[in-house]
Design a protein around this motif. Structure first.
Motif, PDB file in Angstrom:
ATOM      1  N   GLY A 204     -24.296   6.837   4.033  1.00 22.15           N
ATOM      2  CA  GLY A 204     -24.922   7.752   4.992  1.00 22.15           C
ATOM      3  C   GLY A 204     -24.560   9.208   4.759  1.00 22.15           C
ATOM      4  O   GLY A 204     -25.367  10.103   4.992  1.00 22.15           O
ATOM      5  N   ALA A 205     -23.343   9.453   4.285  1.00 19.80           N
ATOM      6  CA  ALA A 205     -22.887  10.819   4.031  1.00 19.80           C
ATOM      7  C   ALA A 205     -22.982  11.200   2.558  1.00 19.80           C
ATOM      8  O   ALA A 205     -22.608  12.307   2.175  1.00 19.80           O
ATOM      9  CB  ALA A 205     -21.453  10.991   4.515  1.00 19.80           C
ATOM     10  N   SER A 206     -23.467  10.287   1.715  1.00 19.38           N
ATOM     11  CA  SER A 206     -23.568  10.513   0.263  1.00 19.38           C
ATOM     12  C   SER A 206     -22.225  10.945  -0.326  1.00 19.38           C
ATOM     13  O   SER A 206     -22.113  11.975  -0.994  1.00 19.38           O
ATOM     14  CB  SER A 206     -24.642  11.549  -0.070  1.00 19.38           C
ATOM     15  N   GLN A 207     -21.209  10.134  -0.059  1.00 20.64           N
ATOM     16  CA  GLN A 207     -19.892  10.426  -0.627  1.00 20.64           C
ATOM     17  C   GLN A 207     -19.054   9.154  -0.676  1.00 20.64           C
ATOM     18  O   GLN A 207     -19.246   8.234   0.104  1.00 20.64           O
ATOM     19  CB  GLN A 207     -19.167  11.498   0.172  1.00 20.64           C
ATOM     20  N   PHE A 208     -18.162   9.128  -1.637  1.00 23.00           N
ATOM     21  CA  PHE A 208     -17.141   8.092  -1.699  1.00 23.00           C
ATOM     22  C   PHE A 208     -15.942   8.652  -0.945  1.00 23.00           C
ATOM     23  O   PHE A 208     -15.549   9.788  -1.170  1.00 23.00           O
ATOM     24  CB  PHE A 208     -16.753   7.790  -3.151  1.00 23.00           C
ATOM     25  N   ASP A 209     -15.399   7.857  -0.032  1.00 21.92           N
ATOM     26  CA  ASP A 209     -14.264   8.300   0.774  1.00 21.92           C
ATOM     27  C   ASP A 209     -13.031   7.470   0.449  1.00 21.92           C
ATOM     28  O   ASP A 209     -13.109   6.247   0.324  1.00 21.92           O
ATOM     29  CB  ASP A 209     -14.562   8.157   2.271  1.00 21.92           C
TER      30      ASP A 209
ATOM     31  N   ASP B  55      -4.150   4.898   5.592  1.00 23.62           N
ATOM     32  CA  ASP B  55      -3.837   4.549   6.986  1.00 23.62           C
ATOM     33  C   ASP B  55      -5.027   4.783   7.919  1.00 23.62           C
ATOM     34  O   ASP B  55      -4.878   5.293   9.033  1.00 23.62           O
ATOM     35  CB  ASP B  55      -2.614   5.327   7.491  1.00 23.62           C
ATOM     36  N   GLY B  56      -6.222   4.451   7.449  1.00 26.42           N
ATOM     37  CA  GLY B  56      -7.420   4.541   8.275  1.00 26.42           C
ATOM     38  C   GLY B  56      -8.048   5.909   8.378  1.00 26.42           C
ATOM     39  O   GLY B  56      -9.100   6.066   9.004  1.00 26.42           O
ATOM     40  N   ALA B  57      -7.449   6.926   7.801  1.00 27.48           N
ATOM     41  CA  ALA B  57      -7.993   8.291   7.869  1.00 27.48           C
ATOM     42  C   ALA B  57      -8.497   8.731   6.490  1.00 27.48           C
ATOM     43  O   ALA B  57      -7.892   8.400   5.474  1.00 27.48           O
ATOM     44  CB  ALA B  57      -6.921   9.265   8.352  1.00 27.48           C
ATOM     45  N   VAL B  58      -9.591   9.477   6.480  1.00 25.77           N
ATOM     46  CA  VAL B  58     -10.134   9.983   5.216  1.00 25.77           C
ATOM     47  C   VAL B  58      -9.173  11.013   4.644  1.00 25.77           C
ATOM     48  O   VAL B  58      -8.814  11.986   5.304  1.00 25.77           O
ATOM     49  CB  VAL B  58     -11.533  10.604   5.416  1.00 25.77           C
ATOM     50  N   ALA B  59      -8.750  10.786   3.394  1.00 26.29           N
ATOM     51  CA  ALA B  59      -7.812  11.688   2.740  1.00 26.29           C
ATOM     52  C   ALA B  59      -8.439  12.380   1.529  1.00 26.29           C
ATOM     53  O   ALA B  59      -7.845  13.283   0.950  1.00 26.29           O
ATOM     54  CB  ALA B  59      -6.569  10.918   2.308  1.00 26.29           C
ATOM     55  N   GLY B  60      -9.644  11.944   1.155  1.00 31.95           N
ATOM     56  CA  GLY B  60     -10.332  12.551   0.028  1.00 31.95           C
ATOM     57  C   GLY B  60     -11.748  12.038  -0.065  1.00 31.95           C
ATOM     58  O   GLY B  60     -12.061  10.954   0.447  1.00 31.95           O
ATOM     59  N   SER B  61     -12.617  12.818  -0.715  1.00 33.35           N
ATOM     60  CA  SER B  61     -14.021  12.441  -0.853  1.00 33.35           C
ATOM     61  C   SER B  61     -14.575  12.939  -2.179  1.00 33.35           C
ATOM     62  O   SER B  61     -14.146  13.977  -2.695  1.00 33.35           O
ATOM     63  CB  SER B  61     -14.860  13.032   0.273  1.00 33.35           C
TER      64      SER B  61
ATOM     65  N   THR C  15      -8.554  10.591  -8.912  1.00 34.29           N
ATOM     66  CA  THR C  15      -8.857   9.683 -10.016  1.00 34.29           C
ATOM     67  C   THR C  15      -9.463   8.394  -9.490  1.00 34.29           C
ATOM     68  O   THR C  15     -10.426   7.876 -10.060  1.00 34.29           O
ATOM     69  CB  THR C  15      -7.581   9.383 -10.826  1.00 34.29           C
ATOM     70  N   GLY C  16      -8.928   7.878  -8.396  1.00 37.76           N
ATOM     71  CA  GLY C  16      -9.478   6.661  -7.802  1.00 37.76           C
ATOM     72  C   GLY C  16     -10.917   6.835  -7.352  1.00 37.76           C
ATOM     73  O   GLY C  16     -11.760   5.964  -7.570  1.00 37.76           O
ATOM     74  N   LEU C  17     -11.206   7.970  -6.720  1.00 39.41           N
ATOM     75  CA  LEU C  17     -12.574   8.260  -6.286  1.00 39.41           C
ATOM     76  C   LEU C  17     -13.524   8.337  -7.479  1.00 39.41           C
ATOM     77  O   LEU C  17     -14.618   7.773  -7.451  1.00 39.41           O
ATOM     78  CB  LEU C  17     -12.606   9.583  -5.514  1.00 39.41           C
ATOM     79  N   ILE C  18     -13.090   9.020  -8.519  1.00 41.78           N
ATOM     80  CA  ILE C  18     -13.926   9.174  -9.716  1.00 41.78           C
ATOM     81  C   ILE C  18     -14.175   7.823 -10.369  1.00 41.78           C
ATOM     82  O   ILE C  18     -15.313   7.481 -10.701  1.00 41.78           O
ATOM     83  CB  ILE C  18     -13.282  10.174 -10.698  1.00 41.78           C
ATOM     84  N   ARG C  19     -13.145   7.032 -10.540  1.00 39.41           N
ATOM     85  CA  ARG C  19     -13.312   5.708 -11.165  1.00 39.41           C
ATOM     86  C   ARG C  19     -14.226   4.810 -10.347  1.00 39.41           C
ATOM     87  O   ARG C  19     -15.042   4.079 -10.899  1.00 39.41           O
ATOM     88  CB  ARG C  19     -11.954   5.050 -11.369  1.00 39.41           C
ATOM     89  N   LYS C  20     -14.080   4.845  -9.026  1.00 42.33           N
ATOM     90  CA  LYS C  20     -14.926   4.029  -8.151  1.00 42.33           C
ATOM     91  C   LYS C  20     -16.387   4.445  -8.294  1.00 42.33           C
ATOM     92  O   LYS C  20     -17.279   3.598  -8.406  1.00 42.33           O
ATOM     93  CB  LYS C  20     -14.468   4.173  -6.701  1.00 42.33           C
ATOM     94  N   ALA C  21     -16.657   5.753  -8.294  1.00 42.39           N
ATOM     95  CA  ALA C  21     -18.029   6.245  -8.430  1.00 42.39           C
ATOM     96  C   ALA C  21     -18.620   5.866  -9.786  1.00 42.39           C
ATOM     97  O   ALA C  21     -19.774   5.431  -9.860  1.00 42.39           O
ATOM     98  CB  ALA C  21     -18.070   7.760  -8.240  1.00 42.39           C
ATOM     99  N   LEU C  22     -17.838   6.007 -10.846  1.00 42.02           N
ATOM    100  CA  LEU C  22     -18.337   5.672 -12.180  1.00 42.02           C
ATOM    101  C   LEU C  22     -18.561   4.174 -12.331  1.00 42.02           C
ATOM    102  O   LEU C  22     -19.544   3.743 -12.942  1.00 42.02           O
ATOM    103  CB  LEU C  22     -17.378   6.205 -13.242  1.00 42.02           C
ATOM    104  N   ALA C  23     -17.680   3.368 -11.763  1.00 41.89           N
ATOM    105  CA  ALA C  23     -17.857   1.906 -11.809  1.00 41.89           C
ATOM    106  C   ALA C  23     -19.110   1.506 -11.036  1.00 41.89           C
ATOM    107  O   ALA C  23     -19.876   0.634 -11.468  1.00 41.89           O
ATOM    108  CB  ALA C  23     -16.625   1.210 -11.248  1.00 41.89           C
ATOM    109  N   ASP C  24     -19.331   2.156  -9.894  1.00 45.25           N
ATOM    110  CA  ASP C  24     -20.513   1.879  -9.089  1.00 45.25           C
ATOM    111  C   ASP C  24     -21.778   2.263  -9.857  1.00 45.25           C
ATOM    112  O   ASP C  24     -22.757   1.509  -9.872  1.00 45.25           O
ATOM    113  CB  ASP C  24     -20.430   2.634  -7.761  1.00 45.25           C
ATOM    114  N   ALA C  25     -21.767   3.409 -10.508  1.00 39.65           N
ATOM    115  CA  ALA C  25     -22.922   3.842 -11.305  1.00 39.65           C
ATOM    116  C   ALA C  25     -23.187   2.853 -12.436  1.00 39.65           C
ATOM    117  O   ALA C  25     -24.338   2.494 -12.696  1.00 39.65           O
ATOM    118  CB  ALA C  25     -22.676   5.242 -11.867  1.00 39.65           C
TER     119      ALA C  25
END
Length: 122
Positions: free
Chosen positions: A9-14, A18-24, A52-62
């Motif tokens: 919905g927000a067009s971002q990987f979050d 501990d339940g709070a968004v720490a990066g996108s 790095t985790g966000l980038i890897r997740k996005a690339l794996a998803d792509a």
């Protein structure tokens, strides 16, 4: 430990800690292309591998969705061109234009690794 989810919905990987968004990692879909626009990590959480985790997740998803990737985000570009396994996600016609801004910061690939990267999993 962190958890990463695609917030469609927000067009971002979050990335959550501990339940709070720490990066996108913000993105935009254009047909069969995933445009990776900007990576942001909370200052208090830097150095924990969230970017790095966000980038890897996005690339794996792509890769899983067979999308091409246009890495407008500098951190994503550095990651893609430093790791040959992701090189093939960038359309061949666009690779050099995205590679130039990070060229001086990249490891030199032996020619066999570059050939493997260009053949890639797609």
């Amino acid at each position: 430990m962190h958890v990463i989810h695609n917030n469609f919905g927000a067009s971002q990987f979050d990335a959550y800690i501990d339940g709070a968004v720490a990066g996108s990692l913000h993105y935009q879909m254009q047909g069969d292309q995933l445009w990776l626009l900007h990576t942001a990590v909370d200052e208090t959480q830097r150095g924990q591998g969230l970017g790095t985790g966000l980038i890897r997740k996005a690339l794996a998803d792509a890769h899983r969705r067979r999308l091409e990737v246009l890495p407008f985000c500098h951190e994503v570009r550095k990651h893609i061109f430093a790791h040959p396994v992701y090189f093939n996600l960038v359309p061949a016609a666009d690779r050099e234009s995205f590679r130039k801004p990070v060229e001086g910061q990249l490891p030199v690939w032996p020619s066999d690794q570059r050939e493997l990267a260009e053949a890639g999993p797609r």
